[in-house]
Design an enzyme around this catalytic site. Structure first.
Site, PDB file in Angstrom:
ATOM      1  N   ASP A  47       1.311 -54.811  42.846  1.00 26.23           N
ATOM      2  CA  ASP A  47       0.713 -55.420  44.008  1.00 26.23           C
ATOM      3  C   ASP A  47       1.862 -56.042  44.800  1.00 26.23           C
ATOM      4  O   ASP A  47       2.952 -56.241  44.262  1.00 26.23           O
ATOM      5  CB  ASP A  47      -0.270 -56.488  43.509  1.00 26.23           C
ATOM      6  CG  ASP A  47      -0.847 -57.280  44.637  1.00 26.23           C
ATOM      7  OD1 ASP A  47      -1.140 -56.676  45.678  1.00 26.23           O
ATOM      8  OD2 ASP A  47      -1.002 -58.490  44.476  1.00 26.23           O
ATOM      9  N   THR A  85       1.424 -58.838  47.433  1.00 24.27           N
ATOM     10  CA  THR A  85       1.204 -60.249  47.686  1.00 24.27           C
ATOM     11  C   THR A  85       1.078 -61.019  46.387  1.00 24.27           C
ATOM     12  O   THR A  85       0.279 -60.668  45.536  1.00 24.27           O
ATOM     13  CB  THR A  85      -0.089 -60.424  48.495  1.00 24.27           C
ATOM     14  OG1 THR A  85      -0.084 -59.438  49.504  1.00 24.27           O
ATOM     15  CG2 THR A  85      -0.183 -61.794  49.062  1.00 24.27           C
ATOM     16  N   GLU A 128      -5.483 -68.028  55.568  1.00 24.14           N
ATOM     17  CA  GLU A 128      -6.364 -68.871  56.360  1.00 24.14           C
ATOM     18  C   GLU A 128      -5.886 -70.307  56.345  1.00 24.14           C
ATOM     19  O   GLU A 128      -5.862 -70.977  57.373  1.00 24.14           O
ATOM     20  CB  GLU A 128      -7.788 -68.803  55.786  1.00 24.14           C
ATOM     21  CG  GLU A 128      -8.535 -67.573  56.209  1.00 24.14           C
ATOM     22  CD  GLU A 128     -10.017 -67.742  56.031  1.00 24.14           C
ATOM     23  OE1 GLU A 128     -10.420 -68.421  55.075  1.00 24.14           O
ATOM     24  OE2 GLU A 128     -10.765 -67.207  56.858  1.00 24.14           O
ATOM     25  N   LYS A 181     -11.095 -62.749  64.252  1.00 20.86           N
ATOM     26  CA  LYS A 181      -9.702 -62.468  63.894  1.00 20.86           C
ATOM     27  C   LYS A 181      -9.714 -61.374  62.841  1.00 20.86           C
ATOM     28  O   LYS A 181     -10.663 -61.272  62.041  1.00 20.86           O
ATOM     29  CB  LYS A 181      -9.012 -63.713  63.367  1.00 20.86           C
ATOM     30  CG  LYS A 181      -9.527 -64.211  62.037  1.00 20.86           C
ATOM     31  CD  LYS A 181      -8.682 -65.350  61.505  1.00 20.86           C
ATOM     32  CE  LYS A 181      -9.197 -65.725  60.116  1.00 20.86           C
ATOM     33  NZ  LYS A 181      -8.783 -67.004  59.652  1.00 20.86           N
ATOM     34  N   ARG A 233       3.199 -61.149  58.039  1.00 21.24           N
ATOM     35  CA  ARG A 233       1.805 -60.679  57.993  1.00 21.24           C
ATOM     36  C   ARG A 233       1.159 -61.046  59.312  1.00 21.24           C
ATOM     37  O   ARG A 233       1.218 -62.190  59.745  1.00 21.24           O
ATOM     38  CB  ARG A 233       1.039 -61.374  56.882  1.00 21.24           C
ATOM     39  CG  ARG A 233       1.529 -61.039  55.521  1.00 21.24           C
ATOM     40  CD  ARG A 233       1.121 -62.111  54.559  1.00 21.24           C
ATOM     41  NE  ARG A 233      -0.300 -62.040  54.240  1.00 21.24           N
ATOM     42  CZ  ARG A 233      -0.765 -61.454  53.154  1.00 21.24           C
ATOM     43  NH1 ARG A 233       0.060 -60.902  52.309  1.00 21.24           N
ATOM     44  NH2 ARG A 233      -2.054 -61.449  52.901  1.00 21.24           N
ATOM     45  N   GLY A 286      -2.496 -54.270  50.318  1.00 22.46           N
ATOM     46  CA  GLY A 286      -3.487 -54.246  51.384  1.00 22.46           C
ATOM     47  C   GLY A 286      -2.861 -54.490  52.744  1.00 22.46           C
ATOM     48  O   GLY A 286      -3.537 -54.440  53.767  1.00 22.46           O
ATOM     49  N   ASP A 287      -1.566 -54.736  52.762  1.00 20.80           N
ATOM     50  CA  ASP A 287      -0.913 -55.065  54.024  1.00 20.80           C
ATOM     51  C   ASP A 287      -0.752 -53.854  54.920  1.00 20.80           C
ATOM     52  O   ASP A 287      -0.879 -52.721  54.484  1.00 20.80           O
ATOM     53  CB  ASP A 287       0.467 -55.636  53.749  1.00 20.80           C
ATOM     54  CG  ASP A 287       0.366 -57.062  53.313  1.00 20.80           C
ATOM     55  OD1 ASP A 287      -0.446 -57.781  53.905  1.00 20.80           O
ATOM     56  OD2 ASP A 287       1.078 -57.440  52.378  1.00 20.80           O
ATOM     57  N   LYS A 295      -6.622 -48.722  44.642  1.00 22.82           N
ATOM     58  CA  LYS A 295      -5.530 -49.039  43.724  1.00 22.82           C
ATOM     59  C   LYS A 295      -5.815 -48.437  42.359  1.00 22.82           C
ATOM     60  O   LYS A 295      -4.964 -47.808  41.742  1.00 22.82           O
ATOM     61  CB  LYS A 295      -5.386 -50.557  43.580  1.00 22.82           C
ATOM     62  CG  LYS A 295      -4.824 -51.254  44.805  1.00 22.82           C
ATOM     63  CD  LYS A 295      -4.591 -52.730  44.516  1.00 22.82           C
ATOM     64  CE  LYS A 295      -4.016 -53.424  45.741  1.00 22.82           C
ATOM     65  NZ  LYS A 295      -3.651 -54.798  45.489  1.00 22.82           N
ATOM     66  N   ASP A 346      -6.573 -56.980  42.217  1.00 18.13           N
ATOM     67  CA  ASP A 346      -5.762 -56.144  41.329  1.00 18.13           C
ATOM     68  C   ASP A 346      -6.443 -55.879  39.997  1.00 18.13           C
ATOM     69  O   ASP A 346      -5.931 -55.121  39.190  1.00 18.13           O
ATOM     70  CB  ASP A 346      -4.417 -56.816  41.066  1.00 18.13           C
ATOM     71  CG  ASP A 346      -3.705 -57.147  42.350  1.00 18.13           C
ATOM     72  OD1 ASP A 346      -3.660 -56.280  43.219  1.00 18.13           O
ATOM     73  OD2 ASP A 346      -3.208 -58.282  42.474  1.00 18.13           O
TER      74      ASP A 346
END
Lengths: 890, 350
Positions: free
Chosen positions: A383, A385, A487, A551, A585, A666-667, A786, A810
């Site tokens: 992963d 992050t 966030e 957003k 990010r 996921g980026d 994944k 994950d």
């Protein structure tokens, strides 16, 4: 049970369904069943069964070649030790069951609160819980002492996360308060799904006085949680005892086996066959001997009673030899191997070089049986992050209305590297600012102070559109409880720039805007999920304006923008690329003013959809898509995600060990690639980095083939081994041998293309191409993808895979891979709970694999070699001696 | 899972650090000997082992060869006896025969007399277990519980003493040795005691306690193949009679192979035999009781000396020579491989 139906305060009605009551039984045996059940279980293990079989053979006098106690003593010892252990375990379980079942709880019976034991609680009862109480069963929250019937719970026992979560009751039930009269009269009927083990999902409806209300997980208190910061709350029991989600989740875990285990199983089978062969040879030998020699030797040694022919003697001797040669079957091997593994995993636990002092976390081998597999890893799925990066987010840059903020320039317009000496922005004008927040670009503060409308709107959005919970223990001392650190970073940024998110209720959000307290009415939250990749809120400002703030990921949001902001879109895209290029990010923010009429219509349909029992999620997402369009672009945010210590060095070392590293994140693509460069995964020495981003199946196919053509042109020739192999066996899943590319390549594939590539006909193409590359980066992938990628490599490559990650997303990957490693870090505990090994920093992976894995493997191999050597040396002597002793099993 | 997570928070305060101990054991830093295999160490160990084994083996073989040994197979030489014994009903008829041989040289030193049997499966599993050690210790036991079957009791319930197939099949030929000097015949003095192991004689075999031996064995009967009862095995020597008779003790120590020899007598070194057996003509006088032809067996009488390495057994020497040769050969093979690879290795280096 397909659907559960119950009515509050109506035991007679609920009894007809015969739902389980709240007593639990985790114990396996009682006093009388212990012996037979426990023995039955123990004899299911092949080693014990084998010994029992030998014992039976030895009890037959004609066969017995060894006295029976040579088998009985070890067998009884083993059985007794495990039996005593099981008995103690079960005794403790009985005790804890009894303790849990007898915990007191207040139940509402006939208008009175009565103390009752947990086990006597039934479905449909209304119970009262107080602060720090354990939740008795799976409850529907009815009302609580806190405003808006909020209830705070700690779910540490369920998922290991220690942060507080908030639950909220329906308004209609919240009105009941603690009025016992009203609660007794409450006769709502609940229809919901059958008991299951999904902790994060619940669908049901409450029918009260003819009205239908939707129930979801937000209104459920699950058994195993603890009530915190809430004086009291009332709940309606929905699932009790063994039906609760906690109990449904306990138990069955799939065992992971190592390749040595499988090898051992094969070996043991082969040895069994070998044993049978030896015994057969000796039995035949005995028959011949008895016929030719033994018959005459009867003067001195008559045949045993009821043996009347040489062949019968041979038959008996077969079994005698099974007994005497039993040592060749390494049954005790399984026990010894387990002990060695246990020792090796203790060494992992004890390793100071894998201890992270900052958060006091030693490495932990949670599964003790996989150590030697660590030395065999060929693919690492990581992963990004929280694993490669620290998951500490700071608001670093932003683009508002086409202007980029965040960089610092000197007088001549040259960009300055930010270091510790760089002057920070002074937020002293804002009393509620977070002192830890650092920002260097003064122009943004100027813009805020100058009441620039887009800038204000930008920060207002950041302070409104999120799911963060504020905690204000002392006046002015705000702490944000954010579920995602992104966030938290954004809300903190807004707070410092003067848009302080101060309080939240289910229907309002209080924001202090430039010192002026404003209360926004929160009309709807269009929540985030992995498919939508965006979240929106619809609020009504104190002035009465209806606004949707949104957003989300740029790719998604750009398609929803109004055509009037195309120009701005271009500028923002430029900034976004710039940000992503620095490994930041990014999120795009947009807003939309809503018409009153349209909104009223929409909210009505929304209410209908959210009370639907079937297809609720589909209906809701349709509604969300309908309203989230023609958005006005505001700008973009960029959050810095810091790399963990030692990541590039670790990756370099692992790559030297010929381990292939795949990053699944996921980026977005740019961010992922950038992290790839910054941690040495990708470098400029690579011949090429292929980017697969086709949006149709054919595109992806062509891109993959082109990449392969470049890496290994001959792999398209008919003479290529693998192609020949394909032709031969057309359908069955087969193992693809490793192919050598003509250089060092990298591959980047987006989640969109990956979805196509993972489809049946492209799978092989993906595996062949991707496995030739040194590095593969998959970006924008969902948790399921994944796991699919890991599964794909497991299926087609005869290689051991390792997945490492830290977050809930994950978990599936960690569970799929041969070995799962959890980073005990920031994103909670789920990954660790489902992992086989856990430690605090990615860099410890190097030591785990290259030191512990190697040593464990070497030790295990040495042990196995010695063990087999010993067994064979011991047994073959007997075999050989058979030829000298008349095949008499002496 | 339940218990684990619930006590974690409290524990954090009780133990300030979860850092593992810095002990040599836990950090896997205990001193260890990790030999580095280099070509020098490997080759030298092979050649050293090889030469050591070879030298030991050669000296063993040489010493074994220095043993003087006379072996005479008499199973056929007394052919009428062997025929007689094939019929078990003749068990009480005596049968004697004599075997002549000539010693061309003196046999000097201690001379041992063995009887040898071939094709006698003393190592058969059911044969080996067919004995009662408790009975042989002189204890009053119920031999029904032993593994003596089928030689436990007679039909009338009289127990056999000693019981079991081993004892029953005891070698019962009597062999005497005569020296023919000129025309006179001198019996070579033979020792019949002191031939068994000390532990066997003193610890593993005892007669039942009683004022005299025959009463000690009252109520028992001799095994079916025996010609006399166990308390008559040696009537001359009280300490060599009953269960502690050396011949019985030696027989009861079963052999590992179907071809074996047991020590029977030692030459008593007195008078003309003080230095051993002088050269000349000898005769074995054999009372032929033990049938072997029925099961295609053979029997021999053997005269032999011993050396430091034991009796006439070349096996140990051969084994040493064999492993020594194997180690040396392996050493040469490794040398060859090494020399070949060393030439190639220069290519790999850049």
């Amino acid at each position: 049970e397909e659907e559960r139906q119950l009515q509050a305060n109506n035991r007679d009605f609920n009894l007809q369904f015969e739902y389980a009551n709240n007593s639990i039984k985790t114990s396996k045996y009682n006093f009388f069943t212990f012996l037979p059940l426990n023995l039955f279980e123990q004899f299911q293990r092949i080693a014990n069964a084998y010994f029992l079989f030998l014992l039976i053979l030895q009890l037959i006098p004609q066969i017995s070649s060894l006295s029976w106690f040579t088998t009985v003593v070890p067998l009884v010892l083993v059985l007794a030790v495990s039996g005593v252990k099981d008995a103690i375990d079960d005794f403790n379980r009985h005790k804890s069951d009894k303790h849990v079942n007898n915990r007191p709880v207040q139940v509402l019976i006939n208008g009175m609160l009565k103390d009752e034991k947990w086990m006597n609680i039934q479905v449909g009862d209304i119970i009262k819980l107080e602060n720090n109480n354990f939740v008795t069963a799976d409850l529907l929250l009815l009302s609580s002492s806190e405003p808006h019937s909020l209830t705070y719970i700690e779910t540490a026992e369920l998922d290991g996360e220690t942060n507080l979560k908030v639950k909220q009751a329906l308004t209609v039930t919240a009105e009941l308060g603690e009025d016992l009269q009203k609660l007794t009269e409450f006769n709502g009927e609940v229809k919901c799904e059958a008991p299951n083990n999904k902790l994060d999902k619940f669908t049901g409806t409450l029918v009260l006085r003819g009205e239908k209300y939707a129930l979801d997980n937000e209104k459920m208190l699950l058994r195993g949680c603890t009530i915190r910061n809430t004086e009291w709350c009332f709940g309606l029991v929905i699932y009790a005892g063994p039906d609760t989600k906690l109990m449904q989740n306990s138990g069955k875990t799939t065992f992971k086996r190592t390749s040595i285990d499988r090898l051992m199983n094969v070996l043991v089978l082969v040895i069994f066959a070998f044993l049978a062969l030896m015994c057969l040879i000796l039995a035949i030998g005995n028959g011949i001997w008895e016929y030719k020699t033994g018959y005459y030797f009867q003067v001195y040694l008559p045949w045993a009673e009821d043996v009347n022919s040489a062949s019968y003697s041979g038959f008996l001797m077969f079994w005698s030899y099974v007994i005497i040669l039993n040592t060749v079957v390494p049954i005790s091997l399984y026990v010894s191997v387990e002990i060695i593994r246990l020792g090796n995993s203790f060494y992992i636990d004890w390793d100071r070089k894998m201890y992270y002092p900052l958060n006091d976390t030693p490495a932990q081998a949670r599964t003790t049986t996989l150590n030697e597999e660590l030395g065999q890893i060929k693919y690492i799925f990581s992963d990004k992050t929280g694993t490669l990066t620290q998951n500490i987010m700071c608001f670093n840059k932003c683009s508002i209305n086409g202007k980029s903020y965040g960089d610092v320039y000197d007088l001549s317009g040259q960009r300055i590297e930010i270091n510790e000496k760089t002057e920070k922005v002074d937020f002293s004008y804002n009393q509620l600012a977070d002192p830890k927040f650092a920002f260097y670009d003064h122009s943004l503060v100027e813009a805020v102070k100058l009441n620039d409308v887009p800038t204000h709107r930008f920060f207002r959005l950041l302070s409104l559109c999120h799911t963060v919970m504020p905690e204000e223990k002392k006046e002015g001392n705000l702490v944000y409880q954010a579920q995602s650190p992104d966030e938290g970073a954004l809300v903190t940024a807004a707070r410092n720039f003067g848009f302080v998110f101060r309080a939240r209720t289910p229907e309002t959000i209080t924001v202090v805007e430039m010192g002026e307290t404003k209360i926004y009415k929160l009309l709807a939250i269009l929540d985030f999920n992995n498919v939508r990749k965006r979240m929106s809120v619809i609020v009504r400002s104190p002035e009465g304006d209806l606004t949707l703030y949104c957003k989300g990921a740029d790719t998604i949001l750009y398609e929803l923008l109004h055509s009037s902001c195309d120009a701005l879109k271009e500028e923002t895209t430029e900034h976004l690329n710039e940000f992503a290029g620095e490994g930041l990010r990014t999120l795009v923010v947009a807003y939309k003013n809503l018409e009153e009429d349209y909104f009223q219509n929409w909210i009505r349909r929304h209410h209908e959809a959210s009370t639907a029992l079937e297809g609720r999620e589909d209906k809701l997402s349709e509604l969300y898509e309908e309203i989230e369009k023609d958005l006005m672009l505001l700008g973009a945010t960029a959050i810095e995600d810091k790399l963990q210590d030692g990541v590039p060095q670790t990756i370099e070392t692992l790559a030297k060990a010929n381990i292939k590293i795949w990053v699944l994140t996921g980026d977005k693509q740019e961010t992922a690639m950038n992290i790839g460069y910054s941690c040495n995964l990708l470098d400029d020495d690579m011949e090429d980095v292929f980017i697969i981003e086709g949006s149709t199946s054919d595109d992806v196919f062509n891109e993959l083939r082109n990449a392969r053509k470049k890496m290994k042109p001959d792999s398209f020739l008919d003479s290529d081994e693998i192609n020949i192999q394909f032709e031969k066996s057309s359908k069955n899943p087969k193992v693809i041998p490793d192919e050598q590319a003509n250089g060092v390549y990298g591959l980047v594939i987006t989640g969109h293309s990956l979805a196509y590539a993972l489809e049946g006909n492209l799978e092989l193409e993906l595996v062949r191409t991707a496995c030739m590359c040194k590095v593969v980066i998959c970006c924008r992938v969902t948790p399921l993808q994944k796991a699919q990628v890991v599964e794909l490599v497991k299926k087609y490559k005869k290689a051991v895979t390792l997945a490492i990650g830290d977050g809930a997303n994950d978990v599936s990957m960690i569970k799929t891979a041969h070995i799962g490693v959890g980073i005990s870090g920031q994103e909670g505990m789920q990954a660790v709970l489902s992992s086989d090994f856990s430690f605090a920093q990615f860099r410890y992976l190097q030591r785990l694999l290259l030191v512990h894995g190697r040593w464990s493997y070497i030790r295990m191999c040495k042990f196995l070699k010695y063990f087999f050597y010993k067994n064979f040396a011991f047994t073959l002597v007997h075999f050989w001696y058979g030829f000298f002793s008349g095949f008499s099993a002496q | 899972m339940k218990n684990k997570s619930s006590f974690l928070p409290q524990e954090g305060e009780a133990h300030p650090s979860r850092c593992p101990d810095n002990s040599a054991f836990k950090q896997q830093k205990l001193p260890a000997w990790k030999p580095q295999l280099t070509i020098a160490t490997v080759l030298s160990s092979f050649f050293l082992t090889g030469s050591f084994c070879l030298s030991v083996g050669v000296s063993l073989i040489l010493s074994a060869n220095s043993i003087r040994e006379i072996q005479i197979d008499y199973s056929d030489k007394c052919s009428d006896c062997s025929k007689l014994r094939e019929n078990s009903s003749n068990w009480n008829k005596e049968c004697h025969c004599s075997v002549n041989f000539t010693l061309k040289e003196d046999i000097l030193g201690d001379v041992f007399m063995y009887y040898g049997l071939q094709n006698f499966y003393q190592n058969h599993r059911r044969y080996v277990i067919s004995r009662s050690d408790a009975q042989l210790l002189g204890r009053n036991v119920n031999i029904q519980k032993s593994y003596c079957a089928p030689f436990t009791t007679y039909r009338n319930g009289t127990p056999m003493a000693p019981c079991g197939a081993i004892a029953n099949s005891m070698f019962n030929d009597t062999i005497d040795l005569f020296y023919n000097l000129n025309s006179s015949v001198i019996q070579v003095p033979l020792l019949k005691t002191g031939n068994s192991w000390w532990t066997d004689k003193n610890l593993k075999f005892h007669n039942p306690k009683s004022h005299n031996l025959s009463s000690a064995f009252a109520g028992t009967a001799r095994p079916p193949y025996w010609q006399k009862a166990v308390y008559l095995l040696d009537e001359e020597d009280e300490r060599n009679n009953g269960y502690v008779n050396d011949d019985l003790i030696i027989w009861m120590r079963v052999s590992a192979f179907a071809t074996f020899r047991n020590l029977y007598r030692r030459v008593r070194r007195i008078r003309q035999f003080a230095d051993g057996l002088p050269a000349g003509n000898y005769t074995f006088h054999i009372s032929y009781n033990f049938p072997v032809t029925k099961f295609k067996g053979r029997k021999q009488v053997i005269l032999s000396t011993v050396v430091w390495s034991g009796g006439n057994n070349p096996f140990l020497g051969i084994a040493y020579v064999f492993s020594g040769t194997a180690a040396t050969l392996t050493g040469f093979v490794i040398t060859a491989i090494h020399l070949k690879l060393r030439k190639k290795k220069t290519h790999f280096r850049k």
